[in-house]
Design a protein around this motif. Structure first.
Motif, PDB file in Angstrom:
ATOM      1  N   ALA A  69       0.834  -1.202   0.000  1.00 10.94           N
ATOM      2  CA  ALA A  69       0.000   0.000   0.000  1.00 10.94           C
ATOM      3  C   ALA A  69       0.869   1.254   0.000  1.00 10.94           C
ATOM      4  CB  ALA A  69      -0.929  -0.015   1.215  1.00 10.94           C
ATOM      5  N   VAL A  86       1.707   7.208  -6.701  1.00  8.68           N
ATOM      6  CA  VAL A  86       0.656   8.142  -7.109  1.00  8.68           C
ATOM      7  C   VAL A  86       0.894   9.529  -6.514  1.00  8.68           C
ATOM      8  CG1 VAL A  86      -1.817   8.624  -6.941  1.00  8.68           C
ATOM      9  CG2 VAL A  86      -1.037   6.316  -7.529  1.00  8.68           C
ATOM     10  N   THR A  87       1.239   9.577  -5.237  1.00 12.75           N
ATOM     11  CA  THR A  87       1.498  10.866  -4.586  1.00 12.75           C
ATOM     12  C   THR A  87       2.662  11.589  -5.240  1.00 12.75           C
ATOM     13  OG1 THR A  87       0.648  10.033  -2.479  1.00 12.75           O
ATOM     14  CG2 THR A  87       2.075  11.971  -2.380  1.00 12.75           C
ATOM     15  N   SER A  98       0.707   4.017  -3.068  1.00 13.28           N
ATOM     16  CA  SER A  98       0.323   5.380  -2.698  1.00 13.28           C
ATOM     17  C   SER A  98       1.485   6.346  -2.897  1.00 13.28           C
ATOM     18  CB  SER A  98      -0.223   5.440  -1.276  1.00 13.28           C
ATOM     19  OG  SER A  98       0.770   5.155  -0.325  1.00 13.28           O
ATOM     20  N   CYS A  99       2.707   5.898  -2.686  1.00  9.81           N
ATOM     21  CA  CYS A  99       3.877   6.736  -2.911  1.00  9.81           C
ATOM     22  C   CYS A  99       4.032   7.058  -4.390  1.00  9.81           C
ATOM     23  CB  CYS A  99       5.132   6.045  -2.382  1.00  9.81           C
ATOM     24  SG  CYS A  99       6.616   7.074  -2.456  1.00  9.81           S
ATOM     25  N   ARG A 129      -5.729   6.053 -10.669  1.00  9.80           N
ATOM     26  CA  ARG A 129      -6.158   4.910  -9.856  1.00  9.80           C
ATOM     27  C   ARG A 129      -5.086   3.841  -9.931  1.00  9.80           C
ATOM     28  NH1 ARG A 129     -11.757   4.385  -8.504  1.00  9.80           N
ATOM     29  NH2 ARG A 129     -12.848   6.272  -9.119  1.00  9.80           N
TER      30      ARG A 129
END
Length: 144
Positions: free
Chosen positions: A57, A64-65, A61-62, A82
């Motif tokens: 996770a 995308v961020t 998330s890293c 996404r």
């Protein structure tokens, strides 16, 4: 007599063990709480993220961020991204063997912007922090 503790220079997080192979994690700066537990195949119920799930996770998330941060700095209208990550464990001794990422990108990016976002995702801080033996296949899909 105990030694004085050196002040923390990074982000402090704490953990408290809970019954049934669970932990409660607290993010020091915000107080946000997350719970983990052992995976089902290791005695947990599967009712929450396992510690190794959190690694997957964190990676997606890293990626995308970091893409959004770079897009913002460089004036790229990135839009909604996404993602999906599948964590694959190795046979004993257990460790993360592969984190398979799929990112669904928004329409309207030029070839140059796509290349920049893909390079950014591949080089996010979590990806750079993982051991090189962990395979990190990453695919991007674009609607146009």
């Amino acid at each position: 007599m105990s030694q004085p503790q050196t002040p923390a220079t990074g982000v402090v997080m704490t953990v408290v063990s809970q019954p049934q192979f669970k932990t409660q994690l607290t993010h020091g700066p915000s107080g946000t709480v997350a719970v983990t537990e052992a995976p089902r195949d290791n005695g947990g119920t599967g009712g929450s993220f396992s510690p190794t799930d959190m690694v997957g996770a964190a990676l997606v998330s890293c990626a995308v961020t970091t893409m959004h941060l770079v897009a913002s700095r460089e004036g790229i209208a990135l839009g909604e991204v996404r993602g999906r990550v599948e964590k694959r464990m190795t046979p004993p001794p257990r460790r993360i063997g592969e984190l398979v990422l799929e990112l669904q990108m928004p329409a309207g990016l030029t070839a140059e912007q796509r290349k920049r976002m893909e390079e950014t995702a591949h080089g996010c801080p979590v990806a750079r922090s993982l051991h090189p033996d962990v395979k990190l296949p990453l695919t991007f899909s674009y609607p146009d």
